[in-house]
Each structure stands twice: as C-alpha cells, then as structure tokens.
Design a protein around this motif. Sequence first.
Motif, PDB file in Angstrom:
ATOM      1  N   ARG A 297      49.055  65.917  52.088  1.00 50.54           N
ATOM      2  CA  ARG A 297      47.430  64.876  51.778  1.00 50.54           C
ATOM      3  C   ARG A 297      47.409  63.697  50.747  1.00 50.54           C
ATOM      4  NH1 ARG A 297      43.779  69.503  51.100  1.00 50.54           N
ATOM      5  NH2 ARG A 297      45.036  71.559  53.167  1.00 50.54           N
ATOM      6  N   MET A 298      48.596  63.643  50.403  1.00 48.97           N
ATOM      7  CA  MET A 298      49.198  61.940  49.652  1.00 48.97           C
ATOM      8  C   MET A 298      48.766  61.098  50.441  1.00 48.97           C
ATOM      9  SD  MET A 298      51.342  60.207  47.121  1.00 48.97           S
ATOM     10  CE  MET A 298      52.385  60.459  48.526  1.00 48.97           C
ATOM     11  N   PHE A 299      49.679  61.156  51.778  1.00 48.27           N
ATOM     12  CA  PHE A 299      49.886  59.932  52.961  1.00 48.27           C
ATOM     13  C   PHE A 299      48.675  60.154  53.623  1.00 48.27           C
ATOM     14  CE2 PHE A 299      54.704  60.805  52.567  1.00 48.27           C
ATOM     15  CZ  PHE A 299      54.592  59.220  52.269  1.00 48.27           C
ATOM     16  N   PHE A 300      47.786  61.242  53.798  1.00 47.69           N
ATOM     17  CA  PHE A 300      46.538  61.261  55.037  1.00 47.69           C
ATOM     18  C   PHE A 300      45.377  60.783  54.160  1.00 47.69           C
ATOM     19  CE2 PHE A 300      42.864  62.636  56.169  1.00 47.69           C
ATOM     20  CZ  PHE A 300      42.770  62.508  57.539  1.00 47.69           C
ATOM     21  N   ASN A 301      45.740  60.563  52.699  1.00 48.16           N
ATOM     22  CA  ASN A 301      44.463  59.870  51.658  1.00 48.16           C
ATOM     23  C   ASN A 301      44.666  58.636  51.426  1.00 48.16           C
ATOM     24  OD1 ASN A 301      42.677  62.482  51.500  1.00 48.16           O
ATOM     25  ND2 ASN A 301      44.167  63.026  49.892  1.00 48.16           N
TER      26      ASN A 301
ATOM     27  N   ASN B 148      42.535  56.073  48.424  1.00 43.69           N
ATOM     28  CA  ASN B 148      43.560  55.561  47.443  1.00 43.69           C
ATOM     29  C   ASN B 148      43.198  54.702  47.681  1.00 43.69           C
ATOM     30  OD1 ASN B 148      44.428  59.011  46.873  1.00 43.69           O
ATOM     31  ND2 ASN B 148      46.232  58.904  48.406  1.00 43.69           N
ATOM     32  N   PHE B 149      42.866  53.674  48.673  1.00 36.76           N
ATOM     33  CA  PHE B 149      43.653  52.173  48.178  1.00 36.76           C
ATOM     34  C   PHE B 149      41.967  50.931  49.176  1.00 36.76           C
ATOM     35  CE2 PHE B 149      47.734  53.373  49.012  1.00 36.76           C
ATOM     36  CZ  PHE B 149      48.377  52.800  48.004  1.00 36.76           C
ATOM     37  N   SER B 150      42.196  50.348  48.408  1.00 34.28           N
ATOM     38  CA  SER B 150      40.534  49.817  49.596  1.00 34.28           C
ATOM     39  C   SER B 150      40.948  48.570  49.619  1.00 34.28           C
ATOM     40  CB  SER B 150      39.514  49.508  48.569  1.00 34.28           C
ATOM     41  OG  SER B 150      39.384  49.341  47.363  1.00 34.28           O
TER      42      SER B 150
ATOM     43  N   GLU C 107      44.601  45.293  49.568  1.00 31.73           N
ATOM     44  CA  GLU C 107      45.741  46.664  49.278  1.00 31.73           C
ATOM     45  C   GLU C 107      46.244  47.627  50.552  1.00 31.73           C
ATOM     46  OE1 GLU C 107      47.813  49.197  45.129  1.00 31.73           O
ATOM     47  OE2 GLU C 107      44.969  49.394  45.710  1.00 31.73           O
ATOM     48  N   TYR C 108      44.522  48.207  50.634  1.00 32.88           N
ATOM     49  CA  TYR C 108      45.015  49.020  51.798  1.00 32.88           C
ATOM     50  C   TYR C 108      45.441  48.162  53.465  1.00 32.88           C
ATOM     51  CZ  TYR C 108      42.775  52.068  55.786  1.00 32.88           C
ATOM     52  OH  TYR C 108      42.503  53.031  56.753  1.00 32.88           O
ATOM     53  N   ARG C 109      44.921  47.109  53.449  1.00 28.77           N
ATOM     54  CA  ARG C 109      45.102  46.539  54.719  1.00 28.77           C
ATOM     55  C   ARG C 109      46.699  46.963  55.005  1.00 28.77           C
ATOM     56  NH1 ARG C 109      40.766  43.919  54.167  1.00 28.77           N
ATOM     57  NH2 ARG C 109      41.603  41.790  53.147  1.00 28.77           N
ATOM     58  N   ASP C 110      47.479  45.935  53.724  1.00 29.80           N
ATOM     59  CA  ASP C 110      48.070  45.901  53.899  1.00 29.80           C
ATOM     60  C   ASP C 110      49.464  47.198  54.150  1.00 29.80           C
ATOM     61  OD1 ASP C 110      47.933  43.417  53.068  1.00 29.80           O
ATOM     62  OD2 ASP C 110      48.622  43.001  50.417  1.00 29.80           O
TER      63      ASP C 110
END
Length: 74
Positions: free
Chosen positions: A22-26, A32-34, A37-40
């Motif tokens: 569930r953590m990986f899915f989020n 959990n990121f935006s 940071e999310y793109r990286d």
Amino acid sequence: MKEEIRQDGRTILSSEDGFSIRMFFNNLSGKNFSGKEYRDYVRNIAFGEMGFRPGTIELYCDGKKVRTGTLPEL
C-alpha cells in the motif's frame, strides 16, 4: 492477506506484510510525493528499478481489485 500491484494483468510487486505494498502504491500514484520529487521517483524507481511503465496500475488485496492509479508518461 496477500497484496499486489499489477500492471496489464501482471503482478509487479507483492507482499503479505500488510504495509509495504500500500505504501508503494501510494508512492506510485502520487499520494506521498508531488512535483519533481514524484517525477524523479517514477522515473528512477518505478521505471528504472521496479519494471513499471507508463499506464494504469492496480492494487489487489487477496485477489480483489481495491484501487487504481496511473503512472504518467515522463
């Protein structure tokens, strides 16, 4: 309980620990990121290390789909 993240019907990640999938899915679905940071994370971890590609991902718990997310084209 077995949890899985699938893409195109294929299980990419699975666990029975009740937490990590569930953590990986989020992480993958941008909860959990935006921004940069999310793109990286998607570019380097999801695509580079986990074997995902752009498109729909699905979270399954004991064989039942419970959530859907999308990995962006980068």
